[in-house]
Scaffold this motif. Sequence first.
Motif, mmCIF file in Angstrom:
data_model
loop_
_atom_site.group_PDB
_atom_site.id
_atom_site.type_symbol
_atom_site.label_atom_id
_atom_site.label_comp_id
_atom_site.label_asym_id
_atom_site.label_seq_id
_atom_site.Cartn_x
_atom_site.Cartn_y
_atom_site.Cartn_z
ATOM 1 N N ALA A 227 34.105 -62.311 93.632
ATOM 2 C CA ALA A 227 33.312 -62.586 94.838
ATOM 3 C C ALA A 227 31.874 -62.922 94.464
ATOM 4 N N GLY A 228 31.171 -63.551 95.398
ATOM 5 C CA GLY A 228 29.782 -63.900 95.137
ATOM 6 C C GLY A 228 28.913 -62.689 94.896
ATOM 7 N N SER A 229 29.262 -61.564 95.491
ATOM 8 C CA SER A 229 28.463 -60.343 95.354
ATOM 9 C C SER A 229 28.844 -59.525 94.127
ATOM 10 N N THR A 230 29.860 -59.948 93.381
ATOM 11 C CA THR A 230 30.280 -59.211 92.191
ATOM 12 C C THR A 230 29.179 -59.224 91.143
ATOM 13 N N VAL A 231 28.838 -58.047 90.621
ATOM 14 C CA VAL A 231 27.827 -57.931 89.571
ATOM 15 C C VAL A 231 28.533 -57.847 88.224
ATOM 16 N N LEU A 232 28.146 -58.716 87.289
ATOM 17 C CA LEU A 232 28.760 -58.747 85.966
ATOM 18 C C LEU A 232 28.010 -57.807 85.033
ATOM 19 N N ARG A 233 28.758 -56.926 84.361
ATOM 20 C CA ARG A 233 28.172 -55.935 83.468
ATOM 21 C C ARG A 233 28.840 -56.013 82.101
ATOM 22 N N PRO A 234 28.183 -55.500 81.068
ATOM 23 C CA PRO A 234 28.775 -55.537 79.723
ATOM 24 C C PRO A 234 30.184 -54.942 79.703
ATOM 25 N N GLY A 235 31.098 -55.641 79.012
ATOM 26 C CA GLY A 235 32.492 -55.226 78.923
ATOM 27 C C GLY A 235 33.387 -55.911 79.927
ATOM 28 N N ASP A 236 32.828 -56.502 80.975
ATOM 29 C CA ASP A 236 33.626 -57.231 81.964
ATOM 30 C C ASP A 236 34.169 -58.524 81.364
ATOM 31 N N LEU A 237 35.273 -58.995 81.924
ATOM 32 C CA LEU A 237 35.812 -60.322 81.621
ATOM 33 C C LEU A 237 35.804 -61.138 82.901
ATOM 34 N N VAL A 238 35.443 -62.396 82.792
ATOM 35 C CA VAL A 238 35.411 -63.254 83.966
ATOM 36 C C VAL A 238 35.970 -64.618 83.594
ATOM 37 N N HIS A 239 36.773 -65.191 84.489
ATOM 38 C CA HIS A 239 37.380 -66.513 84.282
ATOM 39 C C HIS A 239 36.552 -67.543 85.028
ATOM 40 N N ILE A 240 36.087 -68.615 84.319
ATOM 41 C CA ILE A 240 35.218 -69.616 84.929
ATOM 42 C C ILE A 240 35.821 -71.004 84.756
ATOM 43 N N ILE A 241 35.415 -71.914 85.652
ATOM 44 C CA ILE A 241 35.888 -73.298 85.654
ATOM 45 C C ILE A 241 34.693 -74.204 85.861
ATOM 46 N N GLY A 242 34.594 -75.275 85.076
ATOM 47 C CA GLY A 242 33.496 -76.220 85.241
ATOM 48 C C GLY A 242 33.510 -77.268 84.153
#
Length: 526
Positions: A227-242
Amino acid sequence: MSTFLADQPILLLFGLLAVGTLFGRVRIRGVGLGPAGVLFAALACSALDPRWAVPEVVGTLGLALFAYTVGIVAGPSFFGGLRRGARPILLVALALAALGLLTWALGSALGFSPGTTAGLYAGANTNTPGLAAAVVRLDGSPEPTVGYALSYVGGVLIMLLSAASILRRSRAVPDPEGASQQPEVTTATIEITHDNVMEIRELRRTPYGEVLFSRHRTPDGEIHMAAGSTVLRPGDLVHIIGAQASVDHLTKQLGRTSDVVLTWERDELDFRRIVVSNKALFGKTIGELQLWDRFMATATRVRRADQDFLATRELHVQPGDRIRVTAPAAQMPQVAKYLGDSEHAISDINPLGLATGMTLGLLLGAIPFVVPGLGELRLGSAAGPLLVGLVVGRLGRTGPMLWTLPHAGAETLTQLGLLLFLAYAGGRAGSQVVAAITSPLGVKLVLAGLVISAAHAAVLVAGARWLALSGPRTAGLMAGSQTQPAILAYANENSAHDPRVTLGYALVYPVAMVVKIVMCQVLTMI
Protein backbone atom coordinates in the motif's frame (compact mmCIF):
# COMPACT_ATOMS: atom_id res chain seq x y z
CA MET A 1 -12.49 -13.62 -70.00
CA SER A 2 -11.52 -9.93 -70.20
CA THR A 3 -15.12 -8.81 -70.49
CA PHE A 4 -16.19 -11.14 -67.70
CA LEU A 5 -13.66 -9.71 -65.23
CA ALA A 6 -14.44 -6.14 -66.30
CA ASP A 7 -18.11 -6.78 -65.47
CA GLN A 8 -17.32 -8.35 -62.08
CA PRO A 9 -15.48 -5.65 -60.06
CA ILE A 10 -15.88 -7.41 -56.70
CA LEU A 11 -14.48 -10.66 -58.11
CA LEU A 12 -11.65 -8.68 -59.68
CA LEU A 13 -10.95 -6.88 -56.41
CA PHE A 14 -10.51 -10.02 -54.34
CA GLY A 15 -8.55 -11.71 -57.10
CA LEU A 16 -6.14 -8.79 -57.07
CA LEU A 17 -5.88 -8.93 -53.27
CA ALA A 18 -5.07 -12.65 -53.39
CA VAL A 19 -2.49 -12.45 -56.18
CA GLY A 20 -0.93 -9.24 -54.84
CA THR A 21 -0.62 -10.60 -51.31
CA LEU A 22 1.15 -13.70 -52.59
CA PHE A 23 3.47 -11.50 -54.64
CA GLY A 24 4.17 -9.32 -51.62
CA ARG A 25 5.24 -12.35 -49.59
CA VAL A 26 8.10 -13.14 -51.94
CA ARG A 27 11.25 -12.11 -50.06
CA ILE A 28 14.76 -11.58 -51.38
CA ARG A 29 17.40 -11.45 -48.64
CA GLY A 30 14.64 -10.91 -46.11
CA VAL A 31 13.03 -8.01 -48.01
CA GLY A 32 9.64 -8.12 -49.71
CA LEU A 33 7.10 -5.68 -51.08
CA GLY A 34 4.54 -6.50 -48.41
CA PRO A 35 1.18 -4.77 -49.02
CA ALA A 36 2.63 -2.91 -52.03
CA GLY A 37 2.51 -6.23 -53.86
CA VAL A 38 -1.20 -5.56 -54.40
CA LEU A 39 -0.35 -2.26 -56.12
CA PHE A 40 2.01 -3.93 -58.56
CA ALA A 41 -0.43 -6.77 -59.22
CA ALA A 42 -3.12 -4.19 -60.04
CA LEU A 43 -0.67 -2.31 -62.28
CA ALA A 44 0.07 -5.52 -64.19
CA CYS A 45 -3.62 -6.34 -64.65
CA SER A 46 -4.56 -2.86 -65.82
CA ALA A 47 -1.64 -2.91 -68.24
CA LEU A 48 -3.09 -6.07 -69.78
CA ASP A 49 -6.60 -4.61 -69.96
CA PRO A 50 -7.47 -1.04 -68.86
CA ARG A 51 -11.01 -2.22 -68.04
CA TRP A 52 -9.65 -4.33 -65.17
CA ALA A 53 -9.99 -1.51 -62.66
CA VAL A 54 -11.53 -1.35 -59.19
CA PRO A 55 -14.26 1.33 -58.70
CA GLU A 56 -13.08 4.64 -57.25
CA VAL A 57 -15.41 4.44 -54.25
CA VAL A 58 -13.55 1.33 -53.09
CA GLY A 59 -10.25 3.21 -53.13
CA THR A 60 -11.68 6.20 -51.25
CA LEU A 61 -13.24 3.93 -48.62
CA GLY A 62 -10.02 1.98 -48.18
CA LEU A 63 -7.91 5.12 -47.85
CA ALA A 64 -10.19 6.75 -45.28
CA LEU A 65 -10.44 3.54 -43.26
CA PHE A 66 -6.68 3.07 -43.30
CA ALA A 67 -5.89 6.63 -42.24
CA TYR A 68 -8.50 6.77 -39.47
CA THR A 69 -7.51 3.48 -37.85
CA VAL A 70 -3.82 4.41 -38.02
CA GLY A 71 -4.74 7.56 -36.08
CA ILE A 72 -6.78 5.61 -33.52
CA VAL A 73 -3.89 3.27 -32.79
CA ALA A 74 -1.17 5.93 -32.82
CA GLY A 75 -3.04 8.70 -30.99
CA PRO A 76 -2.00 7.91 -27.41
CA SER A 77 1.69 7.35 -28.23
CA PHE A 78 1.83 10.32 -30.62
CA PHE A 79 0.73 12.96 -28.13
CA GLY A 80 2.84 11.37 -25.42
CA GLY A 81 5.81 11.49 -27.77
CA LEU A 82 5.31 15.20 -28.41
CA ARG A 83 6.26 15.81 -24.78
CA ARG A 84 9.11 13.35 -24.45
CA GLY A 85 10.52 13.01 -27.97
CA ALA A 86 10.08 16.43 -29.52
CA ARG A 87 13.54 16.62 -31.08
CA PRO A 88 13.36 13.40 -33.16
CA ILE A 89 9.83 14.36 -34.25
CA LEU A 90 11.02 17.83 -35.29
CA LEU A 91 13.95 16.28 -37.16
CA VAL A 92 11.65 14.04 -39.21
CA ALA A 93 9.12 16.81 -39.91
CA LEU A 94 11.79 19.24 -41.13
CA ALA A 95 13.54 16.54 -43.16
CA LEU A 96 10.34 15.59 -44.98
CA ALA A 97 9.47 19.22 -45.66
CA ALA A 98 12.97 19.80 -47.07
CA LEU A 99 12.63 16.67 -49.21
CA GLY A 100 9.44 18.18 -50.61
CA LEU A 101 11.45 21.19 -51.79
CA LEU A 102 14.12 18.92 -53.25
CA THR A 103 11.50 16.89 -55.10
CA TRP A 104 9.93 20.04 -56.51
CA ALA A 105 13.33 21.27 -57.69
CA LEU A 106 14.14 17.94 -59.37
CA GLY A 107 10.69 17.72 -60.91
CA SER A 108 10.98 21.24 -62.34
CA ALA A 109 14.48 20.61 -63.70
CA LEU A 110 13.47 17.33 -65.35
CA GLY A 111 10.17 18.61 -66.72
CA PHE A 112 7.81 16.45 -64.64
CA SER A 113 4.17 17.39 -64.31
CA PRO A 114 2.93 18.34 -60.80
CA GLY A 115 1.12 15.01 -60.50
CA THR A 116 4.20 13.01 -61.46
CA THR A 117 6.31 15.05 -59.02
CA ALA A 118 3.87 14.35 -56.19
CA GLY A 119 3.94 10.63 -57.01
CA LEU A 120 7.73 10.73 -57.10
CA TYR A 121 7.77 12.20 -53.58
CA ALA A 122 5.31 9.57 -52.32
CA GLY A 123 7.19 6.69 -53.94
CA ALA A 124 10.70 7.74 -52.91
CA ASN A 125 9.36 8.02 -49.35
CA THR A 126 7.17 4.87 -49.73
CA ASN A 127 4.00 6.58 -48.56
CA THR A 128 0.75 5.23 -50.01
CA PRO A 129 -1.60 7.72 -48.29
CA GLY A 130 0.45 10.53 -49.82
CA LEU A 131 -0.06 8.94 -53.23
CA ALA A 132 -3.77 8.70 -52.46
CA ALA A 133 -3.96 12.36 -51.51
CA ALA A 134 -2.34 13.33 -54.80
CA VAL A 135 -4.61 11.05 -56.85
CA VAL A 136 -7.73 12.43 -55.17
CA ARG A 137 -6.46 16.01 -55.52
CA LEU A 138 -6.04 15.48 -59.30
CA ASP A 139 -9.46 13.80 -59.73
CA GLY A 140 -8.11 10.31 -60.34
CA SER A 141 -5.22 11.21 -62.65
CA PRO A 142 -2.78 8.30 -63.18
CA GLU A 143 0.28 10.58 -63.13
CA PRO A 144 0.99 10.26 -59.37
CA THR A 145 0.77 6.45 -59.56
CA VAL A 146 3.33 6.38 -62.38
CA GLY A 147 5.80 8.43 -60.32
CA TYR A 148 5.10 6.33 -57.25
CA ALA A 149 5.52 2.94 -58.94
CA LEU A 150 8.87 3.80 -60.52
CA SER A 151 10.42 5.26 -57.37
CA TYR A 152 8.96 2.95 -54.69
CA VAL A 153 11.39 0.03 -54.92
CA GLY A 154 14.41 2.35 -54.79
CA GLY A 155 12.93 4.06 -51.74
CA VAL A 156 12.67 0.74 -49.90
CA LEU A 157 16.15 -0.46 -50.88
CA ILE A 158 18.00 2.78 -50.07
CA MET A 159 16.47 3.11 -46.61
CA LEU A 160 16.84 -0.61 -45.94
CA LEU A 161 20.54 -0.55 -46.76
CA SER A 162 20.99 2.54 -44.60
CA ALA A 163 19.25 0.90 -41.64
CA ALA A 164 21.37 -2.23 -42.10
CA SER A 165 24.55 -0.15 -42.10
CA ILE A 166 23.49 1.70 -38.96
CA LEU A 167 22.73 -1.54 -37.11
CA ARG A 168 26.05 -3.14 -38.12
CA ARG A 169 28.08 -0.16 -36.92
CA SER A 170 26.07 0.58 -33.79
CA ARG A 171 27.03 -0.31 -30.27
CA ALA A 172 24.71 -1.03 -27.34
CA VAL A 173 24.83 2.51 -26.00
CA PRO A 174 22.01 4.08 -24.01
CA ASP A 175 19.92 6.84 -25.48
CA PRO A 176 20.05 10.31 -23.94
CA GLU A 177 17.67 10.89 -21.08
CA GLY A 178 14.16 11.60 -22.29
CA ALA A 179 14.60 10.02 -25.72
CA SER A 180 12.62 6.94 -24.79
CA GLN A 181 8.92 7.07 -25.43
CA GLN A 182 7.97 3.93 -23.49
CA PRO A 183 10.87 2.07 -21.84
CA GLU A 184 10.81 -1.69 -21.57
CA VAL A 185 9.15 -2.80 -18.34
CA THR A 186 11.18 -4.94 -15.94
CA THR A 187 10.74 -6.27 -12.39
CA ALA A 188 12.91 -6.86 -9.32
CA THR A 189 12.72 -7.89 -5.68
CA ILE A 190 14.59 -5.50 -3.38
CA GLU A 191 15.89 -6.33 0.08
CA ILE A 192 15.76 -3.19 2.23
CA THR A 193 19.10 -2.54 3.92
CA HIS A 194 19.01 1.26 4.31
CA ASP A 195 17.15 2.73 7.25
CA ASN A 196 15.16 5.27 5.22
CA VAL A 197 11.86 4.83 7.09
CA MET A 198 9.91 6.07 4.05
CA GLU A 199 6.41 5.31 2.85
CA ILE A 200 6.00 3.62 -0.53
CA ARG A 201 4.05 6.58 -1.93
CA GLU A 202 7.18 8.72 -1.41
CA LEU A 203 9.31 6.36 -3.48
CA ARG A 204 7.20 5.92 -6.62
CA ARG A 205 8.71 8.84 -8.51
CA THR A 206 12.34 8.53 -9.60
CA PRO A 207 14.45 10.74 -11.91
CA TYR A 208 14.01 8.07 -14.59
CA GLY A 209 10.27 7.53 -14.35
CA GLU A 210 7.63 5.98 -12.16
CA VAL A 211 7.99 2.69 -10.28
CA LEU A 212 5.09 0.53 -9.08
CA PHE A 213 5.04 -1.66 -5.96
CA SER A 214 2.99 -4.86 -5.83
CA ARG A 215 4.02 -7.06 -2.85
CA HIS A 216 5.72 -6.50 0.49
CA ARG A 217 7.10 -9.14 2.86
CA THR A 218 8.25 -8.44 6.40
CA PRO A 219 11.21 -10.23 8.08
CA ASP A 220 8.81 -12.52 9.96
CA GLY A 221 7.41 -13.85 6.67
CA GLU A 222 4.12 -11.94 6.48
CA ILE A 223 3.29 -11.01 2.90
CA HIS A 224 0.70 -8.47 1.88
CA MET A 225 -0.15 -5.93 -0.81
CA ALA A 226 2.20 -2.95 -0.97
CA ALA A 227 0.00 0.00 0.00
CA GLY A 228 1.01 3.62 -0.40
CA SER A 229 1.17 4.00 3.38
CA THR A 230 3.45 0.97 3.84
CA VAL A 231 6.73 1.96 5.51
CA LEU A 232 9.79 0.05 4.27
CA ARG A 233 12.25 -0.99 6.98
CA PRO A 234 15.53 -2.94 6.99
CA GLY A 235 14.95 -6.66 6.35
CA ASP A 236 11.77 -6.12 4.32
CA LEU A 237 11.40 -7.45 0.77
CA VAL A 238 9.44 -5.54 -1.82
CA HIS A 239 8.54 -6.40 -5.44
CA ILE A 240 8.79 -3.45 -7.88
CA ILE A 241 7.98 -2.88 -11.56
CA GLY A 242 9.30 -0.14 -13.84
CA ALA A 243 11.86 0.85 -16.45
CA GLN A 244 15.32 -0.65 -15.93
CA ALA A 245 16.89 2.71 -15.06
CA SER A 246 14.16 3.46 -12.53
CA VAL A 247 14.47 0.03 -10.92
CA ASP A 248 18.26 0.34 -10.70
CA HIS A 249 17.98 3.79 -9.13
CA LEU A 250 15.51 2.64 -6.49
CA THR A 251 17.55 -0.48 -5.72
CA LYS A 252 20.59 1.65 -4.90
CA GLN A 253 18.44 3.96 -2.81
CA LEU A 254 16.84 1.19 -0.71
CA GLY A 255 19.29 -1.68 -0.56
CA ARG A 256 20.14 -4.53 -2.89
CA THR A 257 18.54 -7.00 -5.30
CA SER A 258 17.25 -10.21 -3.72
CA ASP A 259 17.07 -13.67 -5.29
CA VAL A 260 13.72 -14.27 -3.57
CA VAL A 261 10.83 -14.34 -6.06
CA LEU A 262 7.83 -12.99 -4.18
CA THR A 263 5.48 -13.75 -7.07
CA TRP A 264 5.91 -17.48 -6.45
CA GLU A 265 4.14 -17.14 -3.12
CA ARG A 266 0.53 -17.29 -4.35
CA ASP A 267 -1.38 -18.69 -1.39
CA GLU A 268 -2.54 -15.32 -0.05
CA LEU A 269 -1.80 -13.01 -2.99
CA ASP A 270 -2.22 -13.93 -6.62
CA PHE A 271 -1.51 -12.33 -10.00
CA ARG A 272 -3.19 -12.73 -13.36
CA ARG A 273 -3.52 -11.12 -16.79
CA ILE A 274 -7.13 -10.11 -17.32
CA VAL A 275 -8.66 -8.97 -20.62
CA VAL A 276 -10.48 -5.64 -20.35
CA SER A 277 -13.82 -6.26 -22.06
CA ASN A 278 -16.17 -4.22 -19.82
CA LYS A 279 -17.26 -1.43 -22.19
CA ALA A 280 -17.93 0.93 -19.30
CA LEU A 281 -14.19 0.97 -18.60
CA PHE A 282 -12.94 1.68 -22.13
CA GLY A 283 -11.22 5.04 -22.37
CA LYS A 284 -10.79 5.42 -18.61
CA THR A 285 -7.39 5.72 -16.96
CA ILE A 286 -5.89 3.07 -14.71
CA GLY A 287 -6.48 5.41 -11.77
CA GLU A 288 -10.15 5.75 -12.65
CA LEU A 289 -10.60 1.97 -12.45
CA GLN A 290 -10.15 2.31 -8.65
CA LEU A 291 -8.85 -1.25 -8.31
CA TRP A 292 -7.28 -0.57 -4.92
CA ASP A 293 -10.37 1.04 -3.42
CA ARG A 294 -12.64 -1.71 -4.73
CA PHE A 295 -10.54 -4.86 -4.27
CA MET A 296 -7.20 -3.86 -2.67
CA ALA A 297 -5.72 -4.83 -6.06
CA THR A 298 -2.87 -3.25 -8.02
CA ALA A 299 -2.45 -3.05 -11.79
CA THR A 300 1.23 -3.31 -12.67
CA ARG A 301 1.45 -3.81 -16.44
CA VAL A 302 -0.76 -3.46 -19.49
CA ARG A 303 -0.17 -5.70 -22.48
CA ARG A 304 -1.29 -4.02 -25.71
CA ALA A 305 -0.59 -5.83 -28.97
CA ASP A 306 2.99 -7.05 -28.48
CA GLN A 307 4.15 -4.38 -26.05
CA ASP A 308 4.05 -4.06 -22.26
CA PHE A 309 3.28 -0.68 -20.69
CA LEU A 310 3.75 0.30 -17.09
CA ALA A 311 0.26 0.64 -15.58
CA THR A 312 0.58 4.23 -14.40
CA ARG A 313 -2.50 6.02 -13.13
CA GLU A 314 -2.61 8.22 -16.27
CA LEU A 315 -2.54 5.36 -18.80
CA HIS A 316 -5.81 5.09 -20.75
CA VAL A 317 -7.40 1.65 -21.05
CA GLN A 318 -8.24 0.43 -24.55
CA PRO A 319 -10.51 -2.45 -25.61
CA GLY A 320 -8.64 -5.72 -25.51
CA ASP A 321 -5.88 -4.56 -23.17
CA ARG A 322 -4.58 -7.29 -20.88
CA ILE A 323 -3.93 -5.90 -17.43
CA ARG A 324 -1.52 -7.70 -15.11
CA VAL A 325 -3.25 -7.48 -11.72
CA THR A 326 -1.93 -8.44 -8.27
CA ALA A 327 -4.67 -8.95 -5.67
CA PRO A 328 -5.65 -11.00 -2.63
CA ALA A 329 -6.40 -14.49 -3.95
CA ALA A 330 -9.99 -14.36 -2.65
CA GLN A 331 -10.63 -11.11 -4.55
CA MET A 332 -9.27 -12.21 -7.95
CA PRO A 333 -12.61 -13.60 -9.28
CA GLN A 334 -14.31 -10.28 -8.45
CA VAL A 335 -11.52 -8.32 -10.19
CA ALA A 336 -11.89 -10.50 -13.31
CA LYS A 337 -15.67 -10.00 -13.34
CA TYR A 338 -15.27 -6.24 -12.97
CA LEU A 339 -12.78 -5.93 -15.85
CA GLY A 340 -14.79 -8.29 -18.07
CA ASP A 341 -12.27 -11.01 -18.92
CA SER A 342 -14.09 -11.97 -22.14
CA GLU A 343 -12.27 -12.53 -25.43
CA HIS A 344 -15.61 -12.68 -27.26
CA ALA A 345 -16.76 -9.28 -25.99
CA ILE A 346 -13.73 -7.45 -27.40
CA SER A 347 -14.51 -8.58 -30.95
CA ASP A 348 -17.01 -5.70 -31.21
CA ILE A 349 -15.45 -3.02 -33.44
CA ASN A 350 -17.59 -0.27 -31.90
CA PRO A 351 -19.53 0.65 -35.08
CA LEU A 352 -21.00 3.88 -33.60
CA GLY A 353 -17.61 5.30 -32.66
CA LEU A 354 -16.05 4.12 -35.93
CA ALA A 355 -18.81 5.60 -38.12
CA THR A 356 -18.92 8.89 -36.18
CA GLY A 357 -15.15 9.30 -36.26
CA MET A 358 -14.97 8.51 -39.97
CA THR A 359 -17.75 11.03 -40.65
CA LEU A 360 -15.90 13.76 -38.76
CA GLY A 361 -12.65 12.90 -40.52
CA LEU A 362 -14.17 12.99 -44.01
CA LEU A 363 -15.93 16.27 -43.20
CA LEU A 364 -12.63 17.78 -42.06
CA GLY A 365 -10.98 16.49 -45.22
CA ALA A 366 -13.62 18.16 -47.39
CA ILE A 367 -13.19 21.63 -45.86
CA PRO A 368 -11.09 23.89 -48.12
CA PHE A 369 -8.21 25.83 -46.55
CA VAL A 370 -6.78 28.81 -48.39
CA VAL A 371 -2.98 28.70 -48.65
CA PRO A 372 -1.49 32.06 -49.70
CA GLY A 373 0.12 31.73 -53.10
CA LEU A 374 -1.23 28.23 -53.69
CA GLY A 375 -4.98 28.54 -53.48
CA GLU A 376 -7.34 26.07 -51.84
CA LEU A 377 -5.97 23.02 -50.05
CA ARG A 378 -8.06 20.17 -48.72
CA LEU A 379 -6.81 17.55 -46.31
CA GLY A 380 -8.78 14.98 -48.27
CA SER A 381 -9.87 11.48 -47.37
CA ALA A 382 -6.44 10.62 -45.96
CA ALA A 383 -5.21 13.48 -43.76
CA GLY A 384 -8.69 14.43 -42.48
CA PRO A 385 -9.52 11.00 -41.02
CA LEU A 386 -5.92 10.63 -39.81
CA LEU A 387 -6.00 13.85 -37.80
CA VAL A 388 -9.41 13.08 -36.32
CA GLY A 389 -8.24 9.55 -35.51
CA LEU A 390 -5.18 10.89 -33.67
CA VAL A 391 -7.30 13.21 -31.55
CA VAL A 392 -10.11 10.81 -30.67
CA GLY A 393 -7.60 7.98 -30.20
CA ARG A 394 -5.93 10.10 -27.55
CA LEU A 395 -9.26 11.05 -25.93
CA GLY A 396 -10.50 7.46 -25.81
CA ARG A 397 -13.94 8.53 -24.64
CA THR A 398 -16.00 11.72 -24.76
CA GLY A 399 -18.82 11.41 -22.26
CA PRO A 400 -20.88 8.40 -23.38
CA MET A 401 -19.17 8.28 -26.80
CA LEU A 402 -16.44 5.64 -26.98
CA TRP A 403 -13.89 6.21 -29.73
CA THR A 404 -11.35 3.45 -29.23
CA LEU A 405 -11.30 0.14 -31.09
CA PRO A 406 -9.90 -3.23 -30.00
CA HIS A 407 -6.27 -3.18 -31.05
CA ALA A 408 -6.57 -6.37 -33.11
CA GLY A 409 -9.69 -5.00 -34.85
CA ALA A 410 -8.01 -1.68 -35.60
CA GLU A 411 -4.98 -3.43 -37.09
CA THR A 412 -7.24 -5.59 -39.27
CA LEU A 413 -9.17 -2.58 -40.56
CA THR A 414 -5.89 -0.73 -41.20
CA GLN A 415 -4.54 -3.54 -43.36
CA LEU A 416 -7.83 -4.03 -45.19
CA GLY A 417 -8.15 -0.32 -45.95
CA LEU A 418 -4.62 -0.13 -47.30
CA LEU A 419 -5.13 -3.15 -49.56
CA LEU A 420 -8.39 -1.77 -50.95
CA PHE A 421 -6.76 1.50 -51.91
CA LEU A 422 -3.71 -0.15 -53.48
CA ALA A 423 -5.97 -2.33 -55.63
CA TYR A 424 -7.77 0.81 -56.82
CA ALA A 425 -4.66 2.93 -57.44
CA GLY A 426 -2.86 0.28 -59.49
CA GLY A 427 -5.87 -0.23 -61.71
CA ARG A 428 -5.71 3.36 -62.90
CA ALA A 429 -2.12 3.51 -64.14
CA GLY A 430 -0.98 0.20 -65.65
CA SER A 431 -0.63 1.36 -69.25
CA GLN A 432 0.98 4.65 -68.20
CA VAL A 433 3.60 2.81 -66.13
CA VAL A 434 4.45 0.53 -69.06
CA ALA A 435 4.80 3.55 -71.32
CA ALA A 436 6.99 5.35 -68.77
CA ILE A 437 9.29 2.36 -68.27
CA THR A 438 10.00 2.18 -72.00
CA SER A 439 10.66 5.91 -72.31
CA PRO A 440 13.27 8.39 -71.01
CA LEU A 441 10.70 9.47 -68.40
CA GLY A 442 11.06 6.15 -66.61
CA VAL A 443 14.83 6.45 -66.29
CA LYS A 444 14.50 9.99 -64.96
CA LEU A 445 11.92 8.94 -62.39
CA VAL A 446 14.00 6.03 -61.13
CA LEU A 447 17.16 8.16 -60.80
CA ALA A 448 15.30 11.08 -59.20
CA GLY A 449 13.70 8.69 -56.72
CA LEU A 450 17.10 7.28 -55.73
CA VAL A 451 18.43 10.81 -55.15
CA ILE A 452 15.46 11.72 -52.91
CA SER A 453 15.63 8.48 -50.93
CA ALA A 454 19.39 8.81 -50.46
CA ALA A 455 18.97 12.39 -49.28
CA HIS A 456 16.28 11.24 -46.83
CA ALA A 457 18.58 8.59 -45.37
CA ALA A 458 21.56 10.96 -45.15
CA VAL A 459 19.60 13.65 -43.29
CA LEU A 460 18.22 11.17 -40.78
CA VAL A 461 21.61 9.57 -40.12
CA ALA A 462 23.24 12.96 -39.59
CA GLY A 463 20.38 14.16 -37.40
CA ALA A 464 20.43 11.00 -35.29
CA ARG A 465 24.15 11.40 -34.68
CA TRP A 466 23.60 15.00 -33.62
CA LEU A 467 20.89 13.85 -31.20
CA ALA A 468 23.20 11.04 -29.98
CA LEU A 469 20.58 8.35 -30.66
CA SER A 470 21.56 4.69 -30.52
CA GLY A 471 21.72 2.52 -33.63
CA PRO A 472 18.50 0.56 -32.94
CA ARG A 473 16.53 3.74 -32.24
CA THR A 474 17.95 5.36 -35.38
CA ALA A 475 16.89 2.35 -37.45
CA GLY A 476 13.38 2.60 -36.00
CA LEU A 477 13.38 6.33 -36.70
CA MET A 478 14.28 5.66 -40.33
CA ALA A 479 11.51 3.07 -40.69
CA GLY A 480 8.96 5.43 -39.12
CA SER A 481 10.04 8.41 -41.21
CA GLN A 482 9.78 6.24 -44.32
CA THR A 483 6.44 4.83 -42.99
CA GLN A 484 7.75 1.49 -44.20
CA PRO A 485 6.83 -1.74 -42.32
CA ALA A 486 9.39 -3.77 -44.31
CA ILE A 487 12.24 -1.70 -42.88
CA LEU A 488 10.77 -1.99 -39.38
CA ALA A 489 10.58 -5.78 -39.71
CA TYR A 490 14.17 -5.97 -40.98
CA ALA A 491 15.48 -3.73 -38.19
CA ASN A 492 13.66 -5.79 -35.57
CA GLU A 493 15.02 -9.07 -36.89
CA ASN A 494 18.59 -7.77 -37.11
CA SER A 495 18.65 -6.12 -33.70
CA ALA A 496 17.37 -9.15 -31.76
CA HIS A 497 14.03 -7.32 -31.48
CA ASP A 498 15.55 -4.47 -29.49
CA PRO A 499 12.52 -2.51 -28.17
CA ARG A 500 14.18 0.79 -29.12
CA VAL A 501 13.52 -0.03 -32.80
CA THR A 502 9.76 -0.16 -32.34
CA LEU A 503 9.76 2.84 -30.02
CA GLY A 504 11.64 4.97 -32.55
CA TYR A 505 9.21 3.88 -35.27
CA ALA A 506 6.08 4.61 -33.24
CA LEU A 507 7.40 7.99 -32.11
CA VAL A 508 7.73 9.57 -35.57
CA TYR A 509 5.32 7.52 -37.70
CA PRO A 510 2.19 9.69 -37.20
CA VAL A 511 3.89 13.03 -37.88
CA ALA A 512 5.69 11.54 -40.90
CA MET A 513 2.35 10.37 -42.26
CA VAL A 514 0.73 13.80 -41.84
CA VAL A 515 3.65 15.75 -43.34
CA LYS A 516 3.86 13.47 -46.38
CA ILE A 517 0.15 13.68 -47.10
CA VAL A 518 0.22 17.47 -46.93
CA MET A 519 3.42 17.73 -49.01
CA CYS A 520 2.00 15.50 -51.76
CA GLN A 521 -1.01 17.77 -52.07
CA VAL A 522 1.16 20.88 -52.10
CA LEU A 523 3.32 19.41 -54.88
CA THR A 524 0.26 18.93 -57.09
CA MET A 525 -0.41 22.66 -56.80
CA ILE A 526 3.00 24.11 -57.75
